[in-house]
Design an enzyme around this catalytic site. Sequence first.
Site, PDB file in Angstrom:
ATOM      1  N   GLU A 189     -16.132   6.687   4.646  1.00 32.41           N
ATOM      2  CA  GLU A 189     -15.713   6.080   5.931  1.00 32.41           C
ATOM      3  C   GLU A 189     -15.421   6.784   7.028  1.00 32.41           C
ATOM      4  O   GLU A 189     -15.865   8.028   6.871  1.00 32.41           O
ATOM      5  CB  GLU A 189     -14.383   5.320   5.520  1.00 32.41           C
ATOM      6  CG  GLU A 189     -13.149   6.308   5.034  1.00 32.41           C
ATOM      7  CD  GLU A 189     -12.027   5.906   4.865  1.00 32.41           C
ATOM      8  OE1 GLU A 189     -11.432   5.066   5.722  1.00 32.41           O
ATOM      9  OE2 GLU A 189     -11.266   6.199   3.617  1.00 32.41           O
ATOM     10  N   ARG A 214       0.999  -1.351   0.056  1.00 32.88           N
ATOM     11  CA  ARG A 214       0.044   0.047   0.039  1.00 32.88           C
ATOM     12  C   ARG A 214       0.840   1.374  -0.154  1.00 32.88           C
ATOM     13  O   ARG A 214       0.473   2.167  -0.715  1.00 32.88           O
ATOM     14  CB  ARG A 214      -0.991   0.042   1.383  1.00 32.88           C
ATOM     15  CG  ARG A 214      -2.169   1.055   1.082  1.00 32.88           C
ATOM     16  CD  ARG A 214      -3.111   0.922   2.166  1.00 32.88           C
ATOM     17  NE  ARG A 214      -2.622   1.044   3.445  1.00 32.88           N
ATOM     18  CZ  ARG A 214      -3.373   0.681   4.488  1.00 32.88           C
ATOM     19  NH1 ARG A 214      -4.556   0.165   4.535  1.00 32.88           N
ATOM     20  NH2 ARG A 214      -2.796   0.740   5.650  1.00 32.88           N
ATOM     21  N   LYS A 261      -2.787   6.513   1.481  1.00 29.48           N
ATOM     22  CA  LYS A 261      -2.451   6.881   2.997  1.00 29.48           C
ATOM     23  C   LYS A 261      -1.548   8.031   2.696  1.00 29.48           C
ATOM     24  O   LYS A 261      -0.248   8.086   3.204  1.00 29.48           O
ATOM     25  CB  LYS A 261      -1.623   5.875   3.681  1.00 29.48           C
ATOM     26  CG  LYS A 261      -2.570   5.671   5.259  1.00 29.48           C
ATOM     27  CD  LYS A 261      -2.219   4.309   5.749  1.00 29.48           C
ATOM     28  CE  LYS A 261      -2.625   4.168   7.211  1.00 29.48           C
ATOM     29  NZ  LYS A 261      -4.002   4.664   7.456  1.00 29.48           N
TER      30      LYS A 261
HETATM   31  C1  LIG Z   1      -5.243   3.779   7.788  1.00 29.11           C
HETATM   32  C2  LIG Z   1      -6.589   3.849   7.491  1.00 29.11           C
HETATM   33  C3  LIG Z   1      -7.631   3.112   7.649  1.00 29.11           C
HETATM   34  C4  LIG Z   1      -7.131   1.772   8.208  1.00 29.11           C
HETATM   35  O1  LIG Z   1      -6.652   0.935   7.433  1.00 29.11           O
HETATM   36  P1  LIG Z   1      -5.608  -0.397   8.251  1.00 29.11           P
HETATM   37  O2  LIG Z   1      -5.089  -0.975   7.078  1.00 29.11           O
HETATM   38  O3  LIG Z   1      -6.815  -1.348   8.775  1.00 29.11           O
HETATM   39  O4  LIG Z   1      -4.922  -0.052   9.389  1.00 29.11           O
HETATM   40  C5  LIG Z   1      -8.565   3.256   7.233  1.00 29.11           C
HETATM   41  N1  LIG Z   1      -9.072   4.553   6.857  1.00 29.11           N
HETATM   42  C6  LIG Z   1      -8.096   5.435   6.795  1.00 29.11           C
HETATM   43  C7  LIG Z   1      -8.595   6.758   6.063  1.00 29.11           C
HETATM   44  C8  LIG Z   1      -6.694   5.386   7.192  1.00 29.11           C
HETATM   45  O5  LIG Z   1      -6.069   6.320   6.938  1.00 29.11           O
END
Ligand SMILES: *Cc1c(COP(=O)(O)O)cnc(C)c1O
Length: 359
Positions: free
Chosen positions: A236, A97, A200
Site C-alpha cells: 500500500e 478496528r 493502526k
Molecule cells: C488509515 C490508513 C488507511 C486508510 O484507511 P481508511 O479506513 O480507509 O481511512 C490506509 N492505509 C494506512 C496505512 C492507514 O493508516
Amino acid sequence: MRLFLEMMKVKAVQASAKQDLDWNNLGFEYTKTDFRFSAIYENDAWSEGELITSEIIQIHEGAPALHYAQQCFEGLKAQTAKDGRILLFRPKLNAQRMAITAERLSMPIVPDELFLKGVMEAVRANQSWIPPYGSGASLYIRPLLIGVGENMGLKPAKSYEFRVMVSPVGPYYKSGGLALISLAVSDFDRAAPHGTGDVKAGANYPVGLYATKKAKELGANEALYLDSAEHRYLEEAGSANIIIAQADNKLITPKSDAILPSITRRSIMAIAEQDLGMKIEERAIDLRAEVDSFVEVAACGTAAVLSPVGKIWFDEGWHNFYENGEQVGPVMQELYDLLCQLQCGEREDHLDWTQEVKL
Ligand SMILES: *Cc1c(COP(=O)(O)O)cnc(C)c1O
C-alpha cells in the site's frame, strides 16, 4: 464549573453560525476547534468521558506512549449532507478496528459505545467548525488512545487516555478535485509479515516519513510499498490502500497481512461489485509481472478519499498509466462519484453505511 457553563451557553449560541473560514481552500492541516472528548482508563475501568476545552495533554515523563509507542489512533470524517444533516461513514468499523489495534498493543479496548459517544460528542460540540455542503471540505475526526502514567520498564501502561479531537480539513493531496497523483516504490519497508502493518499503531508511521521524503525527491506525492519479504508484491501507500482496474470489468486490490484494512477500500470494492457489477478480487499482485495489465490505479483512504494514480516510479523509471499523463480514467471517476454521493447523502444509502450525528 460556572464559567464552563457560561462558555457552553455562548458556544451554543454560536453553534448555529459557522466559523469564518475559507472553506473552499482548506488544506489537510490542524485547526484548533472548541472542544475535544476525553475518557480515562484507571483501575481497570473507563471513565464516562467528557468534553474539555484544552488541546494540551499533560502526561508523566515515563508514559509508555512516549518511550515504547504504546499508542494507536483512528481517522474518520463528518460531512454535511445536501439536506443539512451531519453524516459519519461507517464509524462502527473504526471502533472495531481500534479495538483490534488496542488488543495487539496490549491496551484496554475502548468499548464501541464509548468510542461512538466520543466521536458524536466531539462533532456535536464543534458544529460551527463542520464545513458546509459543497465546499469539498469535511470535519476530520481523530480518535487517539495512549498509554500514560508513571513507568520505567517495558510493560503495558496502567492508565490510558482515549481522546477524540476534530479539525476541519480540505483535500489530502493539494491539487484538489480529482487530479492524478504519483507514487514511488520505496526501497524501505513499512511493515513486516506478521508484524503490526494491519493495525493502526502510531509506531508504523514515523518509519514511513523517510520513505515519503525520498518519494517526494523523485517528484512523487507518496511512497508505495512492496512486500518486505520479496519486494515483489504490491502492498500500500503511506496512508492509503491501492485499487487497480483491469480489463474485463475487473477491480483488484492487494492481499497481505501487512496492509491496514482500509474502510474506504472495503467500501469501494463493495460499491464496484454491487453497483457497477465489477468482478472484484483481493489477491497477491506482482507489480513487475502485472503492471502492463493495470488500466487504472488509485490510492484510497479516509484522507485520500479516492486519488487516481497517474504514474508509478520503480526500477529507476516512471510507468505511466495514461497516454498524456493527465486525465482521470472513467472507472476511478465513477467509483469516486458513487462513494462521495453516498457519503454526503446524495444517493440512497441502502446498506445503512452513513450514520447521522443528531445536533
Ligand atoms: C488509515 C490508513 C488507511 C486508510 O484507511 P481508511 O479506513 O480507509 O481511512 C490506509 N492505509 C494506512 C496505512 C492507514 O493508516
